[in-house]
Motif scaffolding. Structure first.
Motif, PDB file in Angstrom:
ATOM      1  N   HIS A  29     -12.376  -7.878 -25.598  1.00  0.00           N
ATOM      2  CA  HIS A  29     -12.798  -9.103 -24.929  1.00  0.00           C
ATOM      3  C   HIS A  29     -12.552 -10.332 -25.800  1.00  0.00           C
ATOM      4  O   HIS A  29     -12.335 -10.225 -27.010  1.00  0.00           O
ATOM      5  N   ALA A  30     -12.604 -11.481 -25.175  1.00  0.00           N
ATOM      6  CA  ALA A  30     -12.488 -12.752 -25.893  1.00  0.00           C
ATOM      7  C   ALA A  30     -13.878 -13.277 -26.223  1.00  0.00           C
ATOM      8  O   ALA A  30     -14.854 -12.954 -25.541  1.00  0.00           O
ATOM      9  N   PRO A  31     -14.003 -14.092 -27.269  1.00  0.00           N
ATOM     10  CA  PRO A  31     -15.313 -14.675 -27.585  1.00  0.00           C
ATOM     11  C   PRO A  31     -15.837 -15.523 -26.428  1.00  0.00           C
ATOM     12  O   PRO A  31     -15.077 -16.230 -25.764  1.00  0.00           O
ATOM     13  N   ARG A  32     -17.134 -15.423 -26.202  1.00  0.00           N
ATOM     14  CA  ARG A  32     -17.813 -16.293 -25.242  1.00  0.00           C
ATOM     15  C   ARG A  32     -19.221 -16.551 -25.777  1.00  0.00           C
ATOM     16  O   ARG A  32     -20.180 -15.907 -25.362  1.00  0.00           O
ATOM     17  N   PRO A  33     -19.340 -17.489 -26.716  1.00  0.00           N
ATOM     18  CA  PRO A  33     -20.663 -17.750 -27.307  1.00  0.00           C
ATOM     19  C   PRO A  33     -21.694 -18.128 -26.248  1.00  0.00           C
ATOM     20  O   PRO A  33     -21.415 -18.943 -25.367  1.00  0.00           O
ATOM     21  N   CYS A  34     -22.863 -17.521 -26.356  1.00  0.00           N
ATOM     22  CA  CYS A  34     -23.974 -17.820 -25.455  1.00  0.00           C
ATOM     23  C   CYS A  34     -24.933 -18.755 -26.196  1.00  0.00           C
ATOM     24  O   CYS A  34     -25.681 -18.324 -27.063  1.00  0.00           O
ATOM     25  N   VAL A  35     -24.862 -20.039 -25.866  1.00  0.00           N
ATOM     26  CA  VAL A  35     -25.610 -21.075 -26.578  1.00  0.00           C
ATOM     27  C   VAL A  35     -26.743 -21.547 -25.684  1.00  0.00           C
ATOM     28  O   VAL A  35     -26.494 -22.082 -24.592  1.00  0.00           O
ATOM     29  N   TRP A  36     -27.986 -21.354 -26.152  1.00  0.00           N
ATOM     30  CA  TRP A  36     -29.130 -21.621 -25.274  1.00  0.00           C
ATOM     31  C   TRP A  36     -30.300 -22.186 -26.090  1.00  0.00           C
ATOM     32  O   TRP A  36     -31.298 -21.531 -26.317  1.00  0.00           O
ATOM     33  N   PHE A  37     -30.165 -23.421 -26.535  1.00  0.00           N
ATOM     34  CA  PHE A  37     -31.250 -24.056 -27.289  1.00  0.00           C
ATOM     35  C   PHE A  37     -31.140 -25.574 -27.203  1.00  0.00           C
ATOM     36  O   PHE A  37     -30.075 -26.117 -26.894  1.00  0.00           O
ATOM     37  N   ASP A  38     -32.254 -26.223 -27.446  1.00  0.00           N
ATOM     38  CA  ASP A  38     -32.326 -27.676 -27.533  1.00  0.00           C
ATOM     39  C   ASP A  38     -33.356 -28.050 -28.579  1.00  0.00           C
ATOM     40  O   ASP A  38     -34.225 -27.238 -28.941  1.00  0.00           O
ATOM     41  N   PRO A  50     -25.709 -10.952 -27.888  1.00  0.00           N
ATOM     42  CA  PRO A  50     -25.622 -10.706 -26.447  1.00  0.00           C
ATOM     43  C   PRO A  50     -25.013  -9.337 -26.142  1.00  0.00           C
ATOM     44  O   PRO A  50     -24.138  -8.860 -26.857  1.00  0.00           O
ATOM     45  N   GLY A  51     -25.500  -8.732 -25.067  1.00  0.00           N
ATOM     46  CA  GLY A  51     -24.883  -7.518 -24.558  1.00  0.00           C
ATOM     47  C   GLY A  51     -23.798  -7.874 -23.554  1.00  0.00           C
ATOM     48  O   GLY A  51     -23.523  -9.056 -23.294  1.00  0.00           O
ATOM     49  N   LEU A  52     -23.195  -6.863 -22.960  1.00  0.00           N
ATOM     50  CA  LEU A  52     -22.089  -7.107 -22.039  1.00  0.00           C
ATOM     51  C   LEU A  52     -22.520  -7.917 -20.826  1.00  0.00           C
ATOM     52  O   LEU A  52     -21.808  -8.830 -20.397  1.00  0.00           O
ATOM     53  N   ARG A  53     -23.696  -7.623 -20.257  1.00  0.00           N
ATOM     54  CA  ARG A  53     -24.146  -8.371 -19.074  1.00  0.00           C
ATOM     55  C   ARG A  53     -24.396  -9.834 -19.400  1.00  0.00           C
ATOM     56  O   ARG A  53     -24.087 -10.723 -18.610  1.00  0.00           O
ATOM     57  N   HIS A  55     -22.899 -11.452 -21.826  1.00  0.00           N
ATOM     58  CA  HIS A  55     -21.540 -11.982 -22.039  1.00  0.00           C
ATOM     59  C   HIS A  55     -20.915 -12.404 -20.708  1.00  0.00           C
ATOM     60  O   HIS A  55     -20.326 -13.481 -20.596  1.00  0.00           O
ATOM     61  N   GLU A  56     -21.082 -11.569 -19.700  1.00  0.00           N
ATOM     62  CA  GLU A  56     -20.492 -11.868 -18.392  1.00  0.00           C
ATOM     63  C   GLU A  56     -21.228 -13.008 -17.683  1.00  0.00           C
ATOM     64  O   GLU A  56     -20.603 -13.842 -17.020  1.00  0.00           O
ATOM     65  N   ALA A  57     -22.546 -13.056 -17.821  1.00  0.00           N
ATOM     66  CA  ALA A  57     -23.346 -14.056 -17.105  1.00  0.00           C
ATOM     67  C   ALA A  57     -23.412 -15.398 -17.818  1.00  0.00           C
ATOM     68  O   ALA A  57     -23.588 -16.441 -17.184  1.00  0.00           O
ATOM     69  N   GLY A  58     -23.325 -15.371 -19.146  1.00  0.00           N
ATOM     70  CA  GLY A  58     -23.443 -16.606 -19.908  1.00  0.00           C
ATOM     71  C   GLY A  58     -24.874 -17.074 -20.087  1.00  0.00           C
ATOM     72  O   GLY A  58     -25.110 -18.221 -20.470  1.00  0.00           O
ATOM     73  N   LYS A  59     -25.862 -16.184 -19.824  1.00  0.00           N
ATOM     74  CA  LYS A  59     -27.277 -16.517 -19.988  1.00  0.00           C
ATOM     75  C   LYS A  59     -27.920 -15.449 -20.856  1.00  0.00           C
ATOM     76  O   LYS A  59     -27.706 -14.248 -20.628  1.00  0.00           O
ATOM     77  N   PRO A  60     -28.732 -15.844 -21.838  1.00  0.00           N
ATOM     78  CA  PRO A  60     -29.348 -14.844 -22.719  1.00  0.00           C
ATOM     79  C   PRO A  60     -30.406 -14.011 -22.009  1.00  0.00           C
ATOM     80  O   PRO A  60     -31.102 -14.493 -21.116  1.00  0.00           O
ATOM     81  N   PHE A  61     -30.480 -12.759 -22.397  1.00  0.00           N
ATOM     82  CA  PHE A  61     -31.466 -11.830 -21.843  1.00  0.00           C
ATOM     83  C   PHE A  61     -31.420 -11.822 -20.313  1.00  0.00           C
ATOM     84  O   PHE A  61     -32.443 -11.722 -19.646  1.00  0.00           O
ATOM     85  N   PHE A  62     -30.223 -11.881 -19.780  1.00  0.00           N
ATOM     86  CA  PHE A  62     -30.023 -11.856 -18.330  1.00  0.00           C
ATOM     87  C   PHE A  62     -29.768 -10.409 -17.901  1.00  0.00           C
ATOM     88  O   PHE A  62     -28.709 -10.052 -17.398  1.00  0.00           O
ATOM     89  N   ASP A  63     -30.784  -9.566 -18.152  1.00  0.00           N
ATOM     90  CA  ASP A  63     -30.659  -8.135 -17.887  1.00  0.00           C
ATOM     91  C   ASP A  63     -32.062  -7.538 -17.857  1.00  0.00           C
ATOM     92  O   ASP A  63     -33.059  -8.256 -17.915  1.00  0.00           O
ATOM     93  N   ARG A  64     -32.159  -6.234 -17.775  1.00  0.00           N
ATOM     94  CA  ARG A  64     -33.470  -5.580 -17.720  1.00  0.00           C
ATOM     95  C   ARG A  64     -34.256  -5.785 -19.010  1.00  0.00           C
ATOM     96  O   ARG A  64     -35.487  -5.869 -18.989  1.00  0.00           O
ATOM     97  N   SER A  65     -33.542  -5.879 -20.129  1.00  0.00           N
ATOM     98  CA  SER A  65     -34.235  -6.179 -21.380  1.00  0.00           C
ATOM     99  C   SER A  65     -34.922  -7.531 -21.296  1.00  0.00           C
ATOM    100  O   SER A  65     -36.040  -7.708 -21.797  1.00  0.00           O
ATOM    101  N   CYS A  94     -22.012 -14.228 -29.864  1.00  0.00           N
ATOM    102  CA  CYS A  94     -21.103 -13.526 -28.947  1.00  0.00           C
ATOM    103  C   CYS A  94     -21.434 -12.043 -28.844  1.00  0.00           C
ATOM    104  O   CYS A  94     -21.973 -11.441 -29.777  1.00  0.00           O
ATOM    105  N   PHE A  95     -21.062 -11.465 -27.733  1.00  0.00           N
ATOM    106  CA  PHE A  95     -21.101 -10.012 -27.547  1.00  0.00           C
ATOM    107  C   PHE A  95     -20.131  -9.380 -28.544  1.00  0.00           C
ATOM    108  O   PHE A  95     -18.935  -9.670 -28.510  1.00  0.00           O
ATOM    109  N   PRO A  96     -20.609  -8.506 -29.447  1.00  0.00           N
ATOM    110  CA  PRO A  96     -19.725  -7.935 -30.467  1.00  0.00           C
ATOM    111  C   PRO A  96     -18.761  -6.885 -29.938  1.00  0.00           C
ATOM    112  O   PRO A  96     -17.785  -6.541 -30.602  1.00  0.00           O
TER     113      PRO A  96
END
Length: 199
Positions: A29-38, A50-53, A55-65, A94-96
């Motif tokens: 995969h290509a890098p897709r940093p998930c940046v979520w802070f202010d 980030p996990g794969l989900r 990485h795909e969604a672009g939102k942190p903890f956007f999964d069952r975890s 990024c998702f490693p």
């Protein structure tokens, strides 16, 4: 400060330091940093990567975890994803990727070394800090002990700091073997988060 933090976030989003590393993983995969802070967030969630989900969604903890983590914190999705209240700062943005056997690869240290200090400074002081999983607390606390031992020492952490196991459903066995976590730690975590967000 607003312009500075926006410039920093744009720089992180554009980071391609690990492009060759990720291309060589099983996921290629290509890098897709998930940046979520202010700046000014009251709660800081320090995860692993980030996990794969995510990485795909672009939102942190956007999964069952994430569902489990929000339950642990006692917050809604709306609150969790409000960067003025909750900042999410993983050890690597990024998702490693997966290795040849399909297992998660560890967060690349270069991400922490390149971005983490600047991101923490930009966010500023927080009331509550969650260190989630071994990669996170080993970086933040330089504590090499097993997860269970560090989580058990939760009362000895700095005020407002909570060390948590990863909320992955793969850790359900950990929760069953350690009922003190849900009985003792989570009520205190919920109270601390609620107090921080009510200010």
């Amino acid at each position: 400060m607003t312009q500075d933090i926006e410039t920093l976030k744009d720089s992180i989003r554009g980071c391609r330091i690990c492009a060759d590393r990720f291309a060589a993983t099983k996921t290629a995969h290509a890098p897709r940093p998930c940046v979520w802070f202010d700046a000014g967030a009251r709660v800081l969630v320090c995860g692993q990567a980030p996990g794969l989900r995510v990485h795909e969604a672009g939102k942190p903890f956007f999964d069952r975890s994430g569902d489990r983590l929000r339950d642990w914190m006692g917050v809604s999705e709306e609150v969790f994803y409000d960067t003025s209240r909750v900042a999410v700062l993983p050890t690597a943005f990024c998702f490693p990727g997966y290795d040849a056997k399909g297992s998660d690869l560890p967060p690349p240290p270069i991400c922490w070394e390149t971005w983490h200090a600047r991101a923490l400074e930009a966010i500023g002081p927080v009331r509550v800090r969650l260190l989630i999983g071994g990669y996170s607390f080993r970086r933040h606390l330089n504590d090499k002990r097993p997860v269970r031992e560090v989580v058990m020492d939760w009362r000895r952490q700095a005020p407002g700091t909570f060390v948590l196991p990863h909320p992955s459903w793969r850790n359900t066995a950990f929760l069953r073997r350690n009922p003190w976590f849900e009985a003792e730690v989570l009520p205190e975590l919920k109270l601390a988060v609620a107090a921080a967000l009510s200010e």
